[in-house]
Design an enzyme around this catalytic site. Structure first.
Site, PDB file in Angstrom:
ATOM      1  N   SER A  96       8.878 -13.057  10.588  1.00 32.11           N
ATOM      2  CA  SER A  96       8.791 -14.022   9.492  1.00 32.11           C
ATOM      3  C   SER A  96       8.311 -13.387   8.189  1.00 32.11           C
ATOM      4  CB  SER A  96       7.857 -15.177   9.874  1.00 32.11           C
ATOM      5  OG  SER A  96       8.342 -15.858  11.008  1.00 32.11           O
ATOM      6  N   HIS A 139       3.588 -14.986   6.353  1.00 34.30           N
ATOM      7  CA  HIS A 139       4.606 -15.465   5.417  1.00 34.30           C
ATOM      8  C   HIS A 139       4.222 -15.134   3.981  1.00 34.30           C
ATOM      9  CE1 HIS A 139       5.673 -18.849   8.525  1.00 34.30           C
ATOM     10  NE2 HIS A 139       5.926 -17.630   8.977  1.00 34.30           N
TER      11      HIS A 139
END
Length: 324
Positions: free
Chosen positions: A178, A230
């Site tokens: 991610s 993230h």
């Protein structure tokens, strides 16, 4: 995401320089064949298969939290749903394979986990979600800018996401691509900004991309989602976009066709150089500071107590178990 990228690429700018339009000038930059991103997808799938082979649920599951899922897969069957609802291996197997964990990185000096965790996934659902995103985002970017630039952005963004995540992860583990994927999103945003003058429909493209980024970061405030990976990946990719993805001025690639004595002064515009230099400084300073803090054994929450709300916001439906 494909729609957003088409918005970014579809517009033709009415401005010309010496009668050369933008599409003609940048024609040479649109012929890359995407092979690295598909290779990344294959590598992630292969690592997951190997992880499940090593996990071997029928042999190692003690039955405390239920039976293995999809027993017909044999040693590739998944851990009980109570233990891993994403249909994947146990946390102990992920740790053995290189999952990110603060204690292992700091106290056991296993810094390699900052890289290996990018190639691991918690389950089939996790893997499919990330690989679909990688295909939609990465292939288009690789076609536009080539495998060297996009590969470097992907890998360094994943590393940056791991570094920031490790500062806040506490006793939990973290895996997944991610951070690298958010790095590609960040690079898309900075590419739009640094090449602002060549796009029409620029406002709509910017709004669309920002909405996609905000929604994805918003999902990160749910429990058990590592939003720091993230955020870290996004910031690194955003800065790298200014450094690696600026496009030349109109007409620069066609100087040989211009009349004698007519030359552009510079390949890039002044603001592109400024953004690139500032991005280099911020990137080096940010990664260096984070790495020094990490290997000195510091924890992020000691310096930023409110940061816990960046990864989980408690509600009546769930609680957050962030480390203090």
């Amino acid at each position: 995401m494909a729609m957003a990228r088409r918005d970014l690429e579809s517009g033709k700018n009415s401005r010309t320089e010496e009668n050369y339009s933008a599409p003609h000038v940048y024609e040479a930059e649109t012929h890359w064949t995407s092979w690295l991103v598909p290779m990344f997808v294959v590598a992630n799938i292969a690592v997951f298969v190997i992880t499940m082979y090593i996990n071997n649920c029928p042999k190692h599951n003690l039955g405390v939290q239920g039976a293995c899922v999809a027993k017909f897969l044999g040693r590739f069957s998944f851990q009980p749903m109570q233990e891993n609802p994403l249909l994947g291996p146990s946390s102990s197997t992920l740790t053995k394979m290189g999952a990110l964990r603060w204690d292992n990185v700091v106290n056991r000096h296993q810094g390699w986990r900052l890289v290996t965790c990018i190639w691991l996934h918690a389950g089939v659902i996790h893997l499919l979600a990330n690989m679909l995103s990688l295909v939609f985002i990465g292939i288009r970017l690789e076609q536009q800018f080539g495998f060297l630039k996009i590969g470097f952005i992907y890998l360094l963004s994943g590393f940056g996401g791991s570094v920031l995540s490790s500062l806040f992860i506490g006793d939990y583990i973290s895996v997944g691509a991610s951070g690298a994927l958010f790095g590609l999103l960040g690079a898309m945003l900075s590419e739009l900004i640094t090449n602002w003058t060549i796009y029409s429909n620029k406002a709509m493209a910017l709004i669309t991309l920002v909405v996609i980024i905000v929604i994805n970061l918003g999902i990160g405030i749910l429990p058990h989602v590592d939003n720091f990976a993230h955020i870290g990946g996004f910031l690194v990719g955003f800065l790298l976009g200014f450094i690696m993805l600026p496009r030349p001025q109109f007409g620069w690639l066609e100087q040989r066709h211009l009349p004698a004595g007519v030359r552009l002064k510079s390949k890039y515009k002044a603001y592109q150089y400024v953004l690139g230099i500032v991005a280099v400084i911020l990137l080096i300073a940010g990664l260096s500071t984070a790495l020094v803090m990490l290997f000195r054994g510091e924890k992020g929450y000691d310096h930023c107590h409110w940061c816990r709300y960046l990864t989980c916001v408690p509600t009546s439906k769930w609680e957050c178990n962030n480390d203090s």
